[in-house]
Design a protein around this motif. Structure first.
Motif, PDB file in Angstrom:
ATOM      1  N   GLU A 156       0.799  -1.219   0.000  1.00  0.00           N
ATOM      2  CA  GLU A 156       0.000   0.000   0.000  1.00  0.00           C
ATOM      3  C   GLU A 156       0.836   1.276   0.000  1.00  0.00           C
ATOM      4  O   GLU A 156       0.313   2.363  -0.213  1.00  0.00           O
ATOM      5  CB  GLU A 156      -0.920   0.022   1.233  1.00  0.00           C
ATOM      6  CG  GLU A 156      -2.091  -0.940   1.147  1.00  0.00           C
ATOM      7  CD  GLU A 156      -3.050  -0.598   0.017  1.00  0.00           C
ATOM      8  OE1 GLU A 156      -3.201   0.612  -0.298  1.00  0.00           O
ATOM      9  OE2 GLU A 156      -3.639  -1.524  -0.561  1.00  0.00           O
ATOM     10  N   THR A 198      -0.190   6.427  -3.123  1.00  0.00           N
ATOM     11  CA  THR A 198      -0.237   7.853  -3.446  1.00  0.00           C
ATOM     12  C   THR A 198       0.619   8.166  -4.678  1.00  0.00           C
ATOM     13  O   THR A 198       0.274   9.036  -5.485  1.00  0.00           O
ATOM     14  CB  THR A 198       0.237   8.699  -2.253  1.00  0.00           C
ATOM     15  OG1 THR A 198       1.488   8.181  -1.777  1.00  0.00           O
ATOM     16  CG2 THR A 198      -0.776   8.674  -1.126  1.00  0.00           C
ATOM     17  N   THR A 217      -1.295   7.300  -7.707  1.00  0.00           N
ATOM     18  CA  THR A 217      -2.299   8.335  -7.971  1.00  0.00           C
ATOM     19  C   THR A 217      -1.696   9.471  -8.804  1.00  0.00           C
ATOM     20  O   THR A 217      -2.304   9.932  -9.780  1.00  0.00           O
ATOM     21  CB  THR A 217      -2.830   8.904  -6.642  1.00  0.00           C
ATOM     22  OG1 THR A 217      -3.504   7.883  -5.928  1.00  0.00           O
ATOM     23  CG2 THR A 217      -3.789  10.070  -6.881  1.00  0.00           C
ATOM     24  N   HIS A 246      -9.907  10.986  -5.135  1.00  0.00           N
ATOM     25  CA  HIS A 246     -10.635  10.712  -3.890  1.00  0.00           C
ATOM     26  C   HIS A 246     -11.792   9.747  -4.125  1.00  0.00           C
ATOM     27  O   HIS A 246     -12.114   8.923  -3.252  1.00  0.00           O
ATOM     28  CB  HIS A 246     -11.132  12.012  -3.255  1.00  0.00           C
ATOM     29  CG  HIS A 246     -12.152  12.746  -4.043  1.00  0.00           C
ATOM     30  ND1 HIS A 246     -11.842  13.464  -5.178  1.00  0.00           N
ATOM     31  CD2 HIS A 246     -13.498  12.889  -3.878  1.00  0.00           C
ATOM     32  CE1 HIS A 246     -12.938  14.009  -5.665  1.00  0.00           C
ATOM     33  NE2 HIS A 246     -13.955  13.679  -4.896  1.00  0.00           N
ATOM     34  N   TYR A 272     -10.293   6.056  -4.533  1.00  0.00           N
ATOM     35  CA  TYR A 272      -9.900   5.392  -3.288  1.00  0.00           C
ATOM     36  C   TYR A 272     -11.074   5.178  -2.334  1.00  0.00           C
ATOM     37  O   TYR A 272     -11.052   4.246  -1.520  1.00  0.00           O
ATOM     38  CB  TYR A 272      -8.729   6.134  -2.639  1.00  0.00           C
ATOM     39  CG  TYR A 272      -7.452   5.803  -3.369  1.00  0.00           C
ATOM     40  CD1 TYR A 272      -6.791   4.606  -3.135  1.00  0.00           C
ATOM     41  CD2 TYR A 272      -6.955   6.632  -4.357  1.00  0.00           C
ATOM     42  CE1 TYR A 272      -5.656   4.258  -3.833  1.00  0.00           C
ATOM     43  CE2 TYR A 272      -5.816   6.300  -5.070  1.00  0.00           C
ATOM     44  CZ  TYR A 272      -5.169   5.099  -4.809  1.00  0.00           C
ATOM     45  OH  TYR A 272      -4.045   4.752  -5.526  1.00  0.00           O
ATOM     46  N   SER A 282      -8.689  11.567   2.260  1.00  0.00           N
ATOM     47  CA  SER A 282      -7.402  11.545   2.958  1.00  0.00           C
ATOM     48  C   SER A 282      -6.278  11.102   2.026  1.00  0.00           C
ATOM     49  O   SER A 282      -5.199  11.713   1.991  1.00  0.00           O
ATOM     50  CB  SER A 282      -7.476  10.606   4.167  1.00  0.00           C
ATOM     51  OG  SER A 282      -8.433  11.044   5.102  1.00  0.00           O
ATOM     52  N   VAL A 283      -6.517  10.039   1.271  1.00  0.00           N
ATOM     53  CA  VAL A 283      -5.497   9.548   0.336  1.00  0.00           C
ATOM     54  C   VAL A 283      -5.208  10.608  -0.723  1.00  0.00           C
ATOM     55  O   VAL A 283      -4.050  10.861  -1.079  1.00  0.00           O
ATOM     56  CB  VAL A 283      -5.933   8.227  -0.315  1.00  0.00           C
ATOM     57  CG1 VAL A 283      -4.936   7.810  -1.405  1.00  0.00           C
ATOM     58  CG2 VAL A 283      -6.046   7.117   0.726  1.00  0.00           C
TER      59      VAL A 283
END
Length: 351
Positions: free
Chosen positions: A42, A46, A49, A116, A119, A138-139
């Motif tokens: 994980e 980000t 992304t 957003h 995720y 948040s991500v």
């Protein structure tokens, strides 16, 4: 001084540099993804992304102006510092887009789910605990922050030979953040204020999109003397860029734009276009001041007011003003015409 004058040749040089910018950015992100994913599956989320958004396309306006400022100032196309700077301005833009979609609750970016949303869906699909929407936001915020950190790293690399470029970069970052804050405040107030709307347009479009990227390129080429001409050009063309953005949002369609159309109206964003319309037309002001103001009604009112036609005239005047600002600038052969062509391309784009 370069002997290359033909417009096609100028663009070929810039396009070759743009390919190097793309490769540098995506190779870096791939390496970072591999490095952090080795720590935990994980840990690279980000980074993916950021990379996914960059791979999805985009107009690359900011690196294009950065490269153009450098070449117009006589910079060497083989200089790697300008490639790093162009990567930095695109990563800064990527950061802003990811954050913007959270601020605006926009579900789509470049024809795909916004970060957003992506995720939040992943959270639901995996049956994870907690609020899925909050997780997605948040991500996305973390991804935007990471893109900003990477942008700083690339700019620091570019600034090795020209430390003075850091001041322009810091100002660019600051202007963007202040502009974002004022944009959020203007949406909350939702009251016509052309002066504030123009200030926001200058900070978020004139400076961040055109003026600062051009200036960074010129400084890296050793030509800070072009600052005044590039500022006047950038503010005029940047306002034209923002007004086109407002028109596209107001009257465009989602499929063409790759993001939700009429979103600014739905989110009660006080755009420069809407603010000017409120100042001009009491009927528009009356609609805006209603607590139940709706996007459809505002759109119909703006069409009836012929505001779009007036804005088109204003955009044309801004493009002319941008070209005039370059008249006395000591640019490399062919670059005054090319920067005027760039002004037309951003002011009259269709998405």
């Amino acid at each position: 001084m370069t002997s290359v004058i033909g417009t096609d040749s100028l663009r070929d040089i810039r396009n070759d540099m743009m390919h190097r910018v793309e490769k540098s950015a995506l190779d870096f992100l791939e390496q970072e993804h591999a490095r952090w994913s080795a720590l935990d599956r994980e840990a690279g989320a980000t980074i993916e992304t950021i990379a996914a958004l960059m791979r999805s396309g985009g107009k690359r306006i900011r690196p294009e102006f950065c490269l153009s400022g450098f070449l117009a100032a006589g910079g060497d196309p083989q200089d790697e510092s300008i490639i790093a700077a162009a990567v930095a301005v695109e990563l800064l833009h990527t950061s802003a887009l990811i954050h913007d979609d959270v601020f605006d609750e926009s579900a789509i970016r470049r024809g795909a789910p916004a970060a957003h949303v992506k995720y939040a869906t992943r959270h639901r699909d995996n049956g994870w605990r907690g609020d899925a929407d909050r997780f997605g936001e948040s991500v996305a915020i973390l991804a935007g922050d990471l893109a900003l950190g990477y942008a700083d790293a690339f700019l620091s690399e570019a600034a090795g030979a020209r430390p003075s470029v850091l001041a322009a970069w810091t100002e660019m970052r600051t202007e963007l953040q202040i502009g974002q804050h004022l944009d959020v405040v203007a949406a909350a107030r939702f009251a016509g204020d052309p002066k504030l709307s123009r200030t926001i347009a200058q900070l978020k479009s004139g400076n961040y999109t055109i003026h600062r990227p051009l200036l960074i390129g010129a400084i890296l080429a050793g030509r800070p003397d072009l600052a005044a001409a590039f500022e006047t050009y950038g503010l005029a063309v940047g306002e034209a860029f923002q007004l086109r953005d407002d028109l596209l949002d107001m009257f465009g369609d989602t499929d063409t734009l790759g993001k939700p159309a009429q979103l600014d109206l739905e989110r009660h964003k006080m755009t420069l276009l809407l603010s000017l319309a409120i100042e001009r037309d009491p009927a528009v002001r009356e609609l805006v001041e209603r607590p139940e103001a709706e996007a459809d009604g505002l759109q119909r009112s703006l069409l009836a007011s012929e505001m779009a036609a007036e804005v088109e005239k204003h955009i044309a005047g801004l493009v002319v003003a941008g070209g005039t600002a370059l008249a006395g600038a000591d640019l490399e052969p062919g670059w005054q015409a090319e920067l005027i062509a760039l002004a037309h391309s951003v002011a009259y784009r269709d998405k």
